[in-house]
Design an enzyme around this catalytic site. Structure first.
Site, PDB file in Angstrom:
ATOM      1  N   SER A  69       0.864  -1.190   0.000  1.00 60.58           N
ATOM      2  CA  SER A  69       0.000   0.000   0.000  1.00 60.58           C
ATOM      3  C   SER A  69       0.895   1.232   0.000  1.00 60.58           C
ATOM      4  O   SER A  69       2.033   1.183   0.504  1.00 60.58           O
ATOM      5  CB  SER A  69      -0.851  -0.001   1.288  1.00 60.58           C
ATOM      6  OG  SER A  69      -1.505   1.241   1.455  1.00 60.58           O
TER       7      SER A  69
ATOM      8  N   TYR B 230      -2.919  -1.418  10.309  1.00 61.77           N
ATOM      9  CA  TYR B 230      -2.905  -1.710   8.866  1.00 61.77           C
ATOM     10  C   TYR B 230      -1.647  -1.128   8.225  1.00 61.77           C
ATOM     11  O   TYR B 230      -0.923  -1.823   7.495  1.00 61.77           O
ATOM     12  CB  TYR B 230      -4.148  -1.098   8.215  1.00 61.77           C
ATOM     13  CG  TYR B 230      -4.176  -1.201   6.709  1.00 61.77           C
ATOM     14  CD1 TYR B 230      -4.673  -2.336   6.080  1.00 61.77           C
ATOM     15  CD2 TYR B 230      -3.710  -0.156   5.900  1.00 61.77           C
ATOM     16  CE1 TYR B 230      -4.694  -2.437   4.699  1.00 61.77           C
ATOM     17  CE2 TYR B 230      -3.731  -0.248   4.520  1.00 61.77           C
ATOM     18  CZ  TYR B 230      -4.232  -1.399   3.921  1.00 61.77           C
ATOM     19  OH  TYR B 230      -4.240  -1.493   2.552  1.00 61.77           O
TER      20      TYR B 230
HETATM   21  N1  LIG Z   1      -8.532  -0.316  -1.790  1.00 65.60           N
HETATM   22  C1  LIG Z   1      -7.523   0.406  -1.384  1.00 65.60           C
HETATM   23  O1  LIG Z   1      -7.638   1.633  -1.193  1.00 65.60           O
HETATM   24  C2  LIG Z   1      -6.177  -0.244  -1.138  1.00 65.60           C
HETATM   25  C3  LIG Z   1      -5.072   0.600  -0.987  1.00 65.60           C
HETATM   26  C4  LIG Z   1      -3.825   0.019  -0.748  1.00 65.60           C
HETATM   27  C5  LIG Z   1      -3.707  -1.355  -0.652  1.00 65.60           C
HETATM   28  N2  LIG Z   1      -4.812  -2.154  -0.803  1.00 65.60           N
HETATM   29  C6  LIG Z   1      -4.635  -3.587  -0.644  1.00 65.60           C
HETATM   30  O2  LIG Z   1      -5.174  -4.266  -1.764  1.00 65.60           O
HETATM   31  C7  LIG Z   1      -5.545  -5.580  -1.362  1.00 65.60           C
HETATM   32  C8  LIG Z   1      -6.940  -5.876  -1.880  1.00 65.60           C
HETATM   33  O3  LIG Z   1      -7.854  -5.020  -1.191  1.00 65.60           O
HETATM   34  P1  LIG Z   1      -9.149  -4.417  -1.905  1.00 65.60           P
HETATM   35  O4  LIG Z   1      -9.030  -2.953  -1.845  1.00 65.60           O
HETATM   36  O5  LIG Z   1      -9.378  -5.064  -3.187  1.00 65.60           O
HETATM   37  O6  LIG Z   1     -10.290  -4.779  -0.837  1.00 65.60           O
HETATM   38  P2  LIG Z   1     -11.311  -6.008  -0.799  1.00 65.60           P
HETATM   39  O7  LIG Z   1     -12.209  -5.982  -1.986  1.00 65.60           O
HETATM   40  O8  LIG Z   1     -11.918  -5.974   0.552  1.00 65.60           O
HETATM   41  O9  LIG Z   1     -10.367  -7.269  -0.986  1.00 65.60           O
HETATM   42  C9  LIG Z   1      -9.750  -7.934   0.073  1.00 65.60           C
HETATM   43  C10 LIG Z   1      -9.880  -9.424  -0.209  1.00 65.60           C
HETATM   44  O10 LIG Z   1      -9.185 -10.137   0.806  1.00 65.60           O
HETATM   45  C11 LIG Z   1      -9.970 -11.251   1.164  1.00 65.60           C
HETATM   46  N3  LIG Z   1      -9.672 -11.612   2.554  1.00 65.60           N
HETATM   47  C12 LIG Z   1      -9.717 -10.808   3.637  1.00 65.60           C
HETATM   48  N4  LIG Z   1      -9.454 -11.493   4.745  1.00 65.60           N
HETATM   49  C13 LIG Z   1      -9.245 -12.776   4.353  1.00 65.60           C
HETATM   50  C14 LIG Z   1      -8.948 -13.968   5.047  1.00 65.60           C
HETATM   51  N5  LIG Z   1      -8.817 -14.006   6.381  1.00 65.60           N
HETATM   52  N6  LIG Z   1      -8.802 -15.105   4.340  1.00 65.60           N
HETATM   53  C15 LIG Z   1      -8.958 -15.099   2.998  1.00 65.60           C
HETATM   54  N7  LIG Z   1      -9.219 -14.001   2.282  1.00 65.60           N
HETATM   55  C16 LIG Z   1      -9.378 -12.852   2.965  1.00 65.60           C
HETATM   56  C17 LIG Z   1     -11.415 -10.775   0.999  1.00 65.60           C
HETATM   57  O11 LIG Z   1     -12.296 -11.850   0.754  1.00 65.60           O
HETATM   58  P3  LIG Z   1     -13.289 -12.405   1.912  1.00 65.60           P
HETATM   59  O12 LIG Z   1     -13.817 -11.234   2.644  1.00 65.60           O
HETATM   60  O13 LIG Z   1     -14.318 -13.165   1.149  1.00 65.60           O
HETATM   61  O14 LIG Z   1     -12.428 -13.287   2.758  1.00 65.60           O
HETATM   62  C18 LIG Z   1     -11.309  -9.886  -0.212  1.00 65.60           C
HETATM   63  O15 LIG Z   1     -11.597 -10.604  -1.396  1.00 65.60           O
HETATM   64  C19 LIG Z   1      -5.418  -5.629   0.164  1.00 65.60           C
HETATM   65  O16 LIG Z   1      -4.210  -6.239   0.535  1.00 65.60           O
HETATM   66  C20 LIG Z   1      -5.393  -4.156   0.536  1.00 65.60           C
HETATM   67  O17 LIG Z   1      -4.709  -3.931   1.746  1.00 65.60           O
HETATM   68  C21 LIG Z   1      -6.037  -1.638  -1.052  1.00 65.60           C
END
Ligand SMILES: NC(=O)c1ccc[n+]([C@@H]2O[C@H](COP(=O)([O-])OP(=O)(O)OC[C@H]3O[C@@H](n4cnc5c(N)ncnc54)[C@H](OP(=O)(O)O)[C@@H]3O)[C@@H](O)[C@H]2O)c1
Length: 267
Positions: A160, A173
């Site tokens: 991130s 986080y």
């Molecule tokens: N969106 C942003 O602004 C942003 C910015 C910087 C970095 N990121 C990073 O990008 C990545 C993806 O995030 P996103 O933004 O796409 O959000 P998201 O749609 O909430 O995706 C997170 C995914 O992780 C899975 N997950 C969470 N806990 C889990 C567990 N215990 N076991 C298995 N799967 C799990 C969730 O699926 P389930 O809930 O079905 O388990 C979900 O599909 C993350 O690492 C996040 O930190 C996002």
């Protein structure tokens, strides 16, 4: 392991620079958390490039939706906070997809919490640390023997922009992402003479449901983000940001301090 002196080590001591191009077509790819948000957008692009894609997550309904939209997608319900479920995932994926050669550690959660008022629960913090940091490190350790035997493999850690300048509203986080960035640099160096490339995707705020619906609507559109970053890995970059996270990952201390102030100014 003994490392060579910096002068003799060449590009591996400039870990953010260009490496060998990574082929992201017709690969076999595991994407953790690949049924929503950034992970799903990555799954869609890699599926369109002819990859065999395996996604995992806790929500069976989201995995089923993804599988319905992407014919041939493999799904696996698991909770990556549980070390036994990580071990089972690793064994099953390697057994069922012995050609696995790309692993994208994308699953993550974000908790907004405060230490200056009572109520911050350790259980929630621990789950966040386990999901964002334990899981990618442990899965790497579990899958590395397999990946090292592949002729050309890649590990992609999704960190991130907050790894470089934290958001105080999400202190645990931000710390997990800084730690995953650090781990990525060390792993890249340790694996520099192997067939495994170590890449880092550094998203800025992206419009997904991370942390809960509606909290990231100010973020970059997920499709534009993913369409911009994948070609950069294919062109040989090993650490790729976008928008503010591109500036953040390259910033010096003064710029990082300014970014920290900007991120932490109430909207
Ligand atoms: N969106 C942003 O602004 C942003 C910015 C910087 C970095 N990121 C990073 O990008 C990545 C993806 O995030 P996103 O933004 O796409 O959000 P998201 O749609 O909430 O995706 C997170 C995914 O992780 C899975 N997950 C969470 N806990 C889990 C567990 N215990 N076991 C298995 N799967 C799990 C969730 O699926 P389930 O809930 O079905 O388990 C979900 O599909 C993350 O690492 C996040 O930190 C996002």
């Amino acid at each position: 392991m003994r490392f060579p002196p910096a002068a003799a080590a060449g590009a591996c001591y400039a870990p953010r620079l260009i490496g060998a191009c990574v082929n992201l077509s017709h690969r076999t790819v595991l994407i953790t958390g690949g049924a929503s948000g950034i992970g799903l957008a990555l799954a869609q692009r890699l599926h369109a490039r002819g990859c065999t894609v395996i996604v995992c997550g806790r929500r069976a309904d989201r995995l089923a939706e993804a599988a319905a939209a992407l014919p041939g997608l493999f799904t696996w319900v698991c909770d990556l906070t549980d070390p036994a479920e990580r071990a089972l995932l690793a064994v099953r994926v390697v057994a069922e997809h012995p050609e696995l050669d790309v692993v994208i550690h994308n699953a993550g959660i974000q908790n907004r919490l405060r230490f200056d008022v009572p109520g911050a629960e350790w259980a929630a913090m621990h789950t966040e640390i386990t999901t964002n940091l334990d899981a990618p490190i442990h899965l790497t350790q579990l899958l590395l023997p397999h990946l090292l035997a592949r002729p050309d493999a890649a590990i992609v850690n999704v960190t991130s922009g907050l790894a470089f300048a934290p958001a105080a509203f999400a202190p645990v986080y931000s710390a997990t992402k800084a730690a995953l960035h650090s781990f990525t640099l060390s792993l890249r160096l340790q694996l520099r003479e192997t067939s495994v490339r170590v890449l880092e995707l550094v998203p800025p705020a992206v419009n997904t449901d991370l942390g809960g619906p509606g909290l990231h609507t100010f973020g970059e559109p997920v499709d534009a983000f993913v369409d911009a970053v994948l070609p950069r890995f294919e062109a040989g970059e090993v650490e790729v940001g976008y928008a503010y996270s591109e500036a953040g990952r390259l910033a010096g201390r003064a710029e990082t301090d300014a970014l920290f102030a900007r991120i932490n100014t109430p909207r």
